[in-house]
Design an enzyme around this catalytic site. Structure first.
Site, PDB file in Angstrom:
ATOM      1  N   LYS A 264       0.981  -1.268   0.055  1.00 25.16           N
ATOM      2  CA  LYS A 264      -0.075  -0.170   0.095  1.00 25.16           C
ATOM      3  C   LYS A 264       0.910   1.277   0.027  1.00 25.16           C
ATOM      4  O   LYS A 264       1.743   1.449   0.905  1.00 25.16           O
ATOM      5  CB  LYS A 264      -0.798   0.051   1.296  1.00 25.16           C
TER       6      LYS A 264
ATOM      7  N   ASP B 209      26.637 -20.543  27.426  1.00 24.18           N
ATOM      8  CA  ASP B 209      25.736 -21.153  26.539  1.00 24.18           C
ATOM      9  C   ASP B 209      26.236 -22.606  26.262  1.00 24.18           C
ATOM     10  O   ASP B 209      27.247 -22.687  25.668  1.00 24.18           O
ATOM     11  CB  ASP B 209      25.705 -20.523  25.232  1.00 24.18           C
TER      12      ASP B 209
END
Length: 815
Positions: A229, A648
């Site tokens: 648009k 981690d």
């Protein structure tokens, strides 16, 4: 040497048409790139990347190749001004670089790592978003000989969906300018870019345009095509005997106003045509207010065509969109890809996914169209518009006086026509520049009247109003509609001269905003679709997410408030698409504030930060599930006040290995004179968080963190690694120190994680950590109890990374 000095010294600007040497501020979020075919003493292609206010430049001797097996020699040349990116013409033979220059390709480039570091190390890796060059590419510097003065690089295509098998397919396929469609000889001869075609059938008459119906989401099903648009003026292009006419959406002849589009429209090869299109500012990056300024200044315009209503004397409106699209594409064959007249691209995929992608890119929204439907004038449900940005047209019914000298009004009073009655819609008092104020004053004065034009008595907030006859239509961006159907936080965008006042309705926008009985008021923020389930496995709703952030706000803001942050947004829940957003976007509630931050390249970007529960809940209203924060606060952005080690683990490791790593990190930091507290991340690992006094800058903190992590990994290489490479992390815990760079983020304490269990990143004591069995065991239901005791992060004492800490690190490193 100052930037562009080499460029300037080589040229006589009285003789060459090339642009002068001028540095520019970075404009917008995208970095431009351009490729210019240059027939100088030897034909070559100049490849240029915008960086730090200039175009970095290489001469690619044989031209770019889409074949990854081809490594094209690219000689680094002097930096060029950014304005060189639009240059096409002929440099006189006696001048440096004498010969013809064609704009062969242009677009924007996306660095895949820090370009400054890449230039130093001799490897630039990036993605190109051009008309012709697309996908992944690399520039790699060759080792030079001592006597060699020039800097040789190789331009290499990455293996991806845009790669080809033919060495010269790119340069053989594209032989004309990307913007003017001219070949080299035409440019050299200075021939006009576009030659008028012979149109020998009557020019079609204007036809009322088809309009889209606003809905809150795109339609479902496969028989829909989606287009972006645009935020501009509708334009109906009529081509035929007698020339070109350009009409507004309501049939006004705007040929003079859109005059720059007449020449490309006249070059369309057909007997006659009637085309539906939209005109926007510049090269497609501007909004409606930018278009208003471009029209006043005579700046470039771009027109995107999306439908063909008639061609060669034949009415096509009764045919399905799929057939009309084929006709339009055939009509536009041969048009330059980056010319002023372009095809509106059809975007493949599910409507919801297309809308999210457009919104994430900062777009206006999408129009979804039934592929099998005919063209019908007026409002239709075979075209559906879904907006990213809340924007609507309103009628000006009056104005409130200003107490500021020289300002003609404080705000404009707005209305819209619903079932023939003028309804009060609030007011707009921001978004005006001096030119807007002058134009509006001139337009308002002759429309003055003594009585209100509203059919019902307006609210008391309009008691001081000066009324006018409601004939002026304006476009306004707004935050939301209130329950009474009035806009909040309106921002003026411009006058809509293409729309008739009595046809302006905001009923669709107001219904979408206010009709939902599923809205909740949480921390003074309206949370829409509050019962939408965003964590299916945990059965957690959007409203419950917002309530969590309201509940933990006081605790969370101690750690998160006043920091630049990034949001992980999942508008439709974790089962659908999620995306990170670090720059402030349009349409966010007031509590999510905007912060200008100067980035490495010297550009200033707008980051987000929050200071209140309204900010946290406002982000949740926009679909944010996770909050990620910088290591510094906005008042001293260059002085971090926290350091984070993210532990981690490899997937094969259990939680015990992570806990052991956390304790070893704590012991090492203690020997360096630093205190720390742990946080289970709600994922697989643990963050060891070190509060800092703000005495050191980013480079010092990063150096300390990297050295610390590297030493620990070298001491116990079987258990730890400080390298991001997944291949080197097998069976080990990665001690991630990279969270401590400027601009890097870490998940915020008390943030939800966008994972199936809806776990929460939760600070714990060291004793608690030892007893925990998993890092993702805290959930929304646990927070009330956690809030009844002090936050473990506050137990760690902030200390500085100064001379003493660095000396202690050296001693600890030595063992």
């Amino acid at each position: 040497m100052r930037p562009l000095e080499a460029y300037e010294s080589k040229r006589d600007f009285k003789a060459t048409p090339e642009p002068r040497a001028e540095l520019v501020e970075a404009g917008g979020d995208r970095l431009s790139f351009v490729v210019q075919k240059h027939d100088a003493s030897r034909l070559h292609y100049d490849f240029r990347l915008e960086w730090a206010g200039v175009l970095l430049s290489w001469a690619v001797t044989k031209g770019p190749s889409g074949d990854p097996a081809q490594k094209r020699l690219s000689v680094r040349t002097e930096d060029h001004p950014v304005s060189y990116g639009t240059f096409e013409g002929t440099i006189p033979e006696a001048q440096y670089g004498g010969g013809t220059v064609m704009l062969w390709d242009n677009g924007w480039w996306e660095p895949l790592h820090d370009p400054e570091e890449g230039l130093k190390k001799g490897k630039l890796h990036f993605r190109l978003h051009g008309a012709r060059m697309k996908g992944g590419w690399a520039l790699v510097r060759m080792r030079g000989k001592k006597s060699e003065k020039r800097e040789n690089w190789l331009l290499i295509k990455e293996r991806d969906e845009f790669a080809s098998r033919s060495a010269d397919a790119l340069i053989n396929k594209y032989r004309t300018s990307v913007t003017t469609g001219r070949a080299m000889q035409a440019i050299k001869s200075n021939r006009a870019a576009l030659a008028p075609a012979r149109h020998d059938k009557p020019r079609p008459r204007f036809r009322k345009v088809q309009l889209a119906t606003l809905q809150d989401s795109p339609p479902k099903g496969e028989n829909w095509q989606h287009e972006a648009k645009f935020d501009g003026y509708r334009c109906v292009i009529a081509v035929g005997k007698g020339g070109v006419r350009l009409y507004s959406r309501n049939g006004k002849d705007w040929t003079d106003r859109f005059g720059v589009l007449c020449e490309p429209a006249a070059a369309l090869k057909c007997a006659s045509a009637l085309i539906d299109a939209e005109v926007i500012a510049g090269d497609g990056g501007g909004d409606f207010s930018t278009l208003q300024k471009a029209l006043k200044a005579g700046d470039p315009l771009t027109c995107y065509a999306f439908d063909c209503l008639a061609l060669d004397g034949k009415d096509l409106t009764g045919q399905p969109l799929s057939e009309r699209r084929k006709a339009l594409e055939s009509l536009f064959e041969g048009q330059p890809e980056r010319g002023p007249l372009r095809l509106s691209p059809v975007i493949e995929g599910n409507g919801d996914a297309v809308l999210r992608a457009i919104c994430a890119a900062g777009g206006e929204g999408i129009i979804s169209k039934r592929a099998d439907a005919p063209y019908r004038s007026g409002r239709s449900k075979s075209w559906i518009k879904s907006k990213c940005i809340r924007r609507a047209e309103f009628v000006v019914a009056g104005w409130s006086p200003s107490d500021k000298s020289g300002r003609p009004f404080a705000s404009l009073i707005l209305g819209s026509y619903e079932d023939g009655a003028l309804v009060y819609r609030g007011r707009v008092g921001t978004g005006f520049d001096n030119s807007d104020l002058d134009d509006l004053k001139t337009a308002l004065e002759p429309l003055a009247r003594k009585t209100t034009p509203f059919d019902q008595e307006p609210p008391s907030e309009a008691n001081d109003a000066r009324w006018i006859t409601p004939k002026i239509v304006i476009e306004v961006a707004y935050a939301e509609f209130t329950g009474e159907g009035r806009i909040r936080h309106g921002v003026y965008q411009g006058i809509r001269e293409d729309k008739e006042a009595d046809k302006v309705s905001a009923n669709s926008e107001a219904k979408i905003e206010t009709a939902s009985g599923d809205d909740k008021q949480i921390a003074d923020v309206r949370v829409s679709s509050s019962s939408r389930v965003v964590y299916p496995q945990a059965n957690l709703t959007k409203g419950e997410v917002a309530e969590h952030y309201a509940r933990v706000a006081d605790r969370m803001l101690v750690q998160t408030g006043e920091r630049p942050l990034a949001l992980l947004r999942c508008p439709d829940g974790i089962s659908d698409d999620c995306f990170f957003q670090k720059h402030a976007g349009k349409g966010f509630p007031d509590g999510v504030k905007s912060l200008p931050v100067k980035e490495k390249d010297g550009d200033v970007a707008s980051y987000m930060y929050v200071t209140s529960a309204q900010g946290l809940v406002g982000a949740a209203q926009m679909g944010a599930l996770e909050f990620h924060i910088w290591g510094s606060r906005r008042d001293r952005i260059e002085r971090p006040d926290r350091m984070v080690f993210d532990l981690d683990p490899d997937e094969a490791l259990g939680f015990d290995a992570v806990k052991r790593a956390a304790l070893e990190v704590r012991a090492g930091l203690d020997q360096c004179g630093l205190d720390a507290a742990p946080m289970v991340t709600g994922g697989k690992g643990v963050h060891v968080i070190v509060p800092l006094r703000r005495i050191a800058e980013w480079d010092t903190v990063k150096f300390f963190a990297k050295t610390f992590a590297t030493v620990l990994a070298e001491r116990q290489p079987e258990q730890y690694t400080a390298t991001m490479s997944k291949a080197k992390r097998k069976g080990k815990v990665f001690i991630d120190w990279l969270r401590n760079e400027r601009g890097a983020t870490a998940v915020a304490p008390y943030s939800l994680r966008a994972r199936s269990g809806a776990a929460i990143a939760t600070p714990v004591t060291w004793d608690e950590l030892s007893a925990l069995e998993q890092p993702d065991g805290f959930h929304v239901s646990d927070m009330e109890e956690r809030l009844s005791t002090p936050c473990p992060l506050e137990s760690a004492t902030p200390r500085g990374i100064g001379v003493d800490a660095v000396d202690a690190l050296e001693k600890w490193s030595a063992g």
